[in-house]
Design an enzyme around this catalytic site. Structure first.
Site, PDB file in Angstrom:
ATOM      1  N   GLN A   1       4.874  -8.969  -0.543  1.00 16.96           N
ATOM      2  CA  GLN A   1       4.307  -9.066   0.758  1.00 16.96           C
ATOM      3  C   GLN A   1       3.161 -10.264   0.502  1.00 16.96           C
ATOM      4  O   GLN A   1       2.814 -10.377  -0.322  1.00 16.96           O
ATOM      5  CB  GLN A   1       3.626  -7.953   1.408  1.00 16.96           C
ATOM      6  CG  GLN A   1       3.187  -7.813   2.664  1.00 16.96           C
ATOM      7  CD  GLN A   1       3.035  -6.602   3.316  1.00 16.96           C
ATOM      8  OE1 GLN A   1       3.103  -5.677   2.568  1.00 16.96           O
ATOM      9  NE2 GLN A   1       2.291  -6.598   4.592  1.00 16.96           N
TER      10      GLN A   1
ATOM     11  N   SER B   1       4.786  -6.277  -6.516  1.00 14.96           N
ATOM     12  CA  SER B   1       4.589  -5.276  -5.486  1.00 14.96           C
ATOM     13  C   SER B   1       5.851  -4.656  -5.086  1.00 14.96           C
ATOM     14  O   SER B   1       6.627  -4.091  -5.626  1.00 14.96           O
ATOM     15  CB  SER B   1       3.360  -5.558  -4.473  1.00 14.96           C
ATOM     16  OG  SER B   1       2.992  -4.507  -3.880  1.00 14.96           O
ATOM     17  N   LEU B   2       6.094  -4.942  -3.699  1.00  8.24           N
ATOM     18  CA  LEU B   2       7.218  -4.666  -3.011  1.00  8.24           C
ATOM     19  C   LEU B   2       8.382  -5.142  -3.605  1.00  8.24           C
ATOM     20  O   LEU B   2       9.498  -4.495  -3.912  1.00  8.24           O
ATOM     21  CB  LEU B   2       7.426  -5.296  -1.723  1.00  8.24           C
ATOM     22  CG  LEU B   2       8.464  -5.174  -0.841  1.00  8.24           C
ATOM     23  CD1 LEU B   2       9.015  -4.013  -0.563  1.00  8.24           C
ATOM     24  CD2 LEU B   2       8.624  -6.273   0.443  1.00  8.24           C
TER      25      LEU B   2
ATOM     26  N   ARG C   1       7.987   3.465   2.625  1.00  4.45           N
ATOM     27  CA  ARG C   1       6.663   2.713   2.115  1.00  4.45           C
ATOM     28  C   ARG C   1       5.901   1.891   2.981  1.00  4.45           C
ATOM     29  O   ARG C   1       4.583   1.851   3.155  1.00  4.45           O
ATOM     30  CB  ARG C   1       7.121   2.076   0.729  1.00  4.45           C
ATOM     31  CG  ARG C   1       5.915   1.194  -0.178  1.00  4.45           C
ATOM     32  CD  ARG C   1       6.453   0.368  -1.150  1.00  4.45           C
ATOM     33  NE  ARG C   1       5.647  -0.132  -1.953  1.00  4.45           N
ATOM     34  CZ  ARG C   1       5.274  -1.206  -2.016  1.00  4.45           C
ATOM     35  NH1 ARG C   1       5.361  -1.881  -0.993  1.00  4.45           N
ATOM     36  NH2 ARG C   1       4.194  -1.374  -3.111  1.00  4.45           N
TER      37      ARG C   1
ATOM     38  N   HIS D   1      -2.885  -0.974  -3.387  1.00  2.00           N
ATOM     39  CA  HIS D   1      -3.027  -0.936  -4.578  1.00  2.00           C
ATOM     40  C   HIS D   1      -4.597  -0.647  -5.198  1.00  2.00           C
ATOM     41  O   HIS D   1      -5.007  -1.146  -6.035  1.00  2.00           O
ATOM     42  CB  HIS D   1      -2.744  -2.315  -5.120  1.00  2.00           C
ATOM     43  CG  HIS D   1      -1.326  -2.571  -5.160  1.00  2.00           C
ATOM     44  ND1 HIS D   1      -0.257  -1.935  -5.730  1.00  2.00           N
ATOM     45  CD2 HIS D   1      -0.703  -3.560  -4.202  1.00  2.00           C
ATOM     46  CE1 HIS D   1       0.819  -2.396  -5.232  1.00  2.00           C
ATOM     47  NE2 HIS D   1       0.905  -3.186  -4.594  1.00  2.00           N
TER      48      HIS D   1
ATOM     49  N   GLN E   1       2.542   3.366  -8.230  1.00  2.00           N
ATOM     50  CA  GLN E   1       2.217   1.721  -7.901  1.00  2.00           C
ATOM     51  C   GLN E   1       1.496   1.616  -6.549  1.00  2.00           C
ATOM     52  O   GLN E   1       0.840   0.583  -6.503  1.00  2.00           O
ATOM     53  CB  GLN E   1       3.972   1.289  -7.698  1.00  2.00           C
ATOM     54  CG  GLN E   1       4.066  -0.285  -7.400  1.00  2.00           C
ATOM     55  CD  GLN E   1       4.832  -0.878  -6.609  1.00  2.00           C
ATOM     56  OE1 GLN E   1       5.017  -0.379  -5.482  1.00  2.00           O
ATOM     57  NE2 GLN E   1       5.686  -1.969  -7.320  1.00  2.00           N
TER      58      GLN E   1
END
Length: 783
Positions: free
Chosen positions: A9, A87-88, A112, A193, A241
């Site tokens: 993202q 991340s993603l 998510r 996060h 995560q």
């Protein structure tokens, strides 16, 4: 080595994906179905300004990253050595490594994104210019207890995450710190996060309970641990995560420590490429003696012994679980060790868009019918239409039918049997393939490379962005002799290339590119079968051919590996398992498919084949290579053809003309074998064979005898295909012992009757039970 990195993202932008949506229409349609809106419209137009909202951003990036990856693999023809995602982007890395399929990954990302979008009251900001320990000091000294480090993007670029009020308060504090370069608030609704995502983490954990993931085929570097995933911990990593920081710097340093490493960003933008360059400048490689790579990631895709022992509750492999890469309702404790989808080369399956590494061969005169090819293609496998012995009109009709019936992306191919007597027909057939857009051919019975094959190979060959040659027209060469295999593992012969260039049949650029690629994308080693196989033994052929392939790869420095498949004698799970253990990247079946509903032969022939056992075949001269003495294998049970065919060849070898044969034998041939006079047969031959063959026969009595004898082979094939009652004992039925083994395997089951046999069901049953058998065998080995 090369690592593909996938952005997360923040990399989204209007217009991302571009032409990829049209290029991968099937995946795009699947995405629209899952999401409930047009992913193409969202990415290219973003009329409602949704692209910046987390619940839309994450699915959009996942889809564009997948399409970019598919495009890259298609261009390069190979997979990376490692994958990682920010991340993603880690979901894309897991997709590339085979943890789940496209649809499953999108379902996970959709959920998510929805959960993360619900987070409120949080914020994030990028702190540039300070090291992590300096940031910790600032946070502690200023009592910013509700802020923590979330993304370690580079040694001096850290993203902090926490309560929005404290992030806003932190701005002035950090900007006053010496050495600080920038403080950039990020447009997020939540403190991603960080511990403030615990509620989303708990709900996502519940959501993941219904999913099961497959073992990884490429090492994936975890955001949470900055080390390779363990296949057994995929689910927990995805859960953790959400609240754990992204250890991007340490991940890149770990990869730098693996050796000479290139990084390529796959997806929109170049944020990660910039971070990688910065990390390389500011940090040293992290050299760790223990790689931490999942032991289950190996070429054979065999899970580690420890995992096998710990999970030794069940070895059942259900068909539905084999079809879905991530099984949502698997029996607790079930061991998904080797699956039907994991057998064979994953790259081979990707190149041909296959679910299973399973092909069906192009049996002569459309015994491998157009209906057979469609059935196999719809089931995620690939079949070849049997063009041998057909005229161009019949071939074109078959191609049109197949192309109409199959959806875009479903695989199919055409057989091309070497035509020694009429190479012009061979080239006209190739021209038809090029005209109709046939992208895959099975080259069978070739003794060497011909101009027609080179012409086909040359069309559509281009360089990719990195200057490597890529081909759109693929050749799978069926071979059973090392010298023939060598010809297909070598670039196109220079003399043929020069001739085609002089005739303006290929371009100068194509001629140059042909020097950099082998004649075949893949070779299929054909052992004892119904084709032109020289009675080869798989156990001797496969190791020798694989070694030859490896030597040729080194000699010519091809950038893409030629895969080696196995054919001949494969009619049971035991035989298929042996092929894969020998190193086959794919398997190809033949004889077992001609005793099915879809086979283009007569019901009488199928009745005969259903009754055969493994000892009921015999080698005879091949009608199309009669003078060379090449052999094929046919059914002998209840038939006179094998004995008569072999006698004809003995007579051909013994005599120089028909006139030299004694009168009693000549009478027997005309009255019993042919039921026609030599003169009448020769008149038929004049109408069938090309002019140069007839001219040669007029000059050479032995060649005239050959043409007349060869007529019997065509006549006997026509009798069998039509089911004629005229002379049933003269049926010529190509068949190897694999069908006899298959008949014994299915005896007493519904498949005992050929009227219940369908090629797609046979293919699935064979590949599924092969995986199950290997699992049982491995259990015994390691147990």
């Amino acid at each position: 080595m090369i690592t593909y990195v996938f952005p997360g993202q923040g990399s989204q932008s209007k217009g991302m994906g571009g032409e990829l949506f049209d290029e991968f229409k099937e995946l795009t349609a699947k995405a629209d179905s899952i999401l409930g809106y047009s992913i193409k419209q969202l990415c290219l137009e973003d009329t409602n300004g949704n692209l910046g909202q987390t619940q839309f951003t994450q699915p959009a990036l996942y889809v564009v990253n997948v399409l970019s990856y598919q495009k890259r693999v298609a261009e390069t023809g190979k997979k990376p050595d490692y994958v990682a995602g920010h991340s993603l982007g880690e979901y894309n890395a897991l997709y590339a490594a085979g943890a789940f399929d496209f649809e499953t990954g999108l379902e996970l990302v959709k959920k998510r994104g929805e959960l993360m979008s619900r987070a409120t009251g949080g914020g994030m900001a990028a702190v540039v210019g300070l090291a992590p320990e300096q940031i910790v000091d600032v946070l502690q000294q200023n009592n910013l207890q509700n802020v923590e480090m979330a993304n370690f993007n580079s040694p001096t670029q850290i993203v902090i995450s926490g309560l929005k009020t404290e992030i806003e308060k932190a701005k002035d504090i950090f900007e006053a710190v010496k050495g600080m370069a920038m403080f950039i608030p990020l447009k997020t609704s939540g403190a991603f996060h960080s511990r403030y995502m615990s509620a989303a983490k708990a709900e996502f954990a519940n959501f993941l309970e219904t999913y099961k993931f497959f073992n990884l085929t490429i090492p994936v570097i975890s955001n949470v641990h900055a080390r390779p995933y363990r296949s057994s911990s995929t689910k927990q990593n995805l859960i953790d995560q959400i609240t754990s920081p992204v250890k991007w710097t340490e991940s890149i340093r770990y990869l730098m420590g693996r050796g000479e490493m290139e990084f390529e960003e796959i997806g929109p933008g170049n944020v990660l490429s910039g971070l990688v360059r910065r990390i390389k400048r500011e940090a040293e490689p992290l050299v760790i003696e223990d790689s931490g790579i999942d032991d289950c990631i190996m070429e054979q895709k065999v899970e580690c012994k420890e995992s096998f022992i710990n999970n030794n509750q069940s070895l059942q492999v259900q068909e539905e679980s084999s079809v879905q890469v991530a099984d949502k309702g698997a029996t607790p404790g079930a061991l998904f060790f080797i699956t039907p989808e994991s057998l064979g080369s994953s790259q081979f399956k990707k190149d041909y868009n296959l679910k299973y590494a399973y092909l069906t061969g192009g049996m002569y005169r459309a015994v491998a019918s157009k209906e057979m090819v469609v059935k196999i293609g719809k089931a995620g496998m690939m079949g070849f239409f049997g063009t041998g012995g057909l005229d161009l009109f019949q071939i074109k009709d078959g191609i049109k039918y197949i192309q109409t019936e199959l959806d875009a992306g479903q695989a199919y191919g055409m057989s091309l049997v070497h035509n020694m007597a009429d190479q012009e027909m061979e080239e006209r057939t190739i021209d038809l393939f090029l005209e109709t857009g046939v992208k895959h051919i099975e080259a069978a019975a070739f003794l060497n490379v011909t101009p027609a094959l080179v012409k086909y190979r040359a069309q559509g060959i281009v360089r990719d962005r990195q200057g490597k040659p890529i081909t759109s027209n693929k050749i799978i060469a069926k071979i059973s002799r090392p010298e023939v295999a060598a010809a297909f593992l070598t670039p196109a012969p220079e003399r043929i290339v020069a001739k085609l260039l002089a005739e303006s049949k290929i371009t100068q650029e194509q001629a140059g590119l042909l020097k950099e690629i082998p004649m075949a994308d893949d070779i299929c080693v054909e052992a004892d079968s119904g084709g032109h196989t020289d009675g080869g033994v798989a156990y001797a052929l496969m190791p020798a051919m694989i070694k030859l392939r490896d030597e040729m790869m080194v000699k010519y420095r091809y950038y893409k590996e030629v895969r080696v498949g196995a054919a001949g004698g494969i009619g049971t799970p035991e035989a298929a398992a042996a092929a894969f253990i020998l190193g086959a990247d794919f398997i190809l079946t033949g004889s077992i498919n001609q005793c099915t509903v879809e086979a283009g032969t007569s019901n009488i022939v199928k009745d005969l084949l259903q009754q055969m056992n493994i000892q009921d075949t015999e080698y005879v001269p091949a009608g199309d290579m009669f003078e060379l003495g090449a052999k094929v294998q046919v059914l002998k049970k209840g038939l006179f053809f094998p004995a008569r065919a072999n006698k004809l060849y003995d007579l051909y070898r013994q005599y120089n003309s028909l006139d030299d044969i004694d009168e009693k034998t000549k009478k027997q041939l005309q009255e019993k074998y042919f039921r026609k006079s030599f003169e009448k047969i020769y008149e038929d031959a004049k109408a069938f064979y090309p002019a140069h063959e007839i001219e040669r026969a007029e000059r050479n009595p032995k060649h005239k005898m050959s043409l007349i004898f060869r007529w019997y082979f065509g006549y006997s094939s026509r009798l069998a295909l039509s089911g004629s009652e005229e002379s049933k004992v003269d049926y010529q039925i190509y068949c190897g012992p694999a069908l006899g083994a298959f008949n014994q395997w299915v005896k007493g089951t519904e498949l005992e009757n050929w009227r219940k046999r369908h090629v797609d069901e046979i293919g699935k049953k064979l590949i599924i039970e092969t995986a199950e058998l290997i699992n049982h065998r491995l259990k015994n080995i390691v147990g």
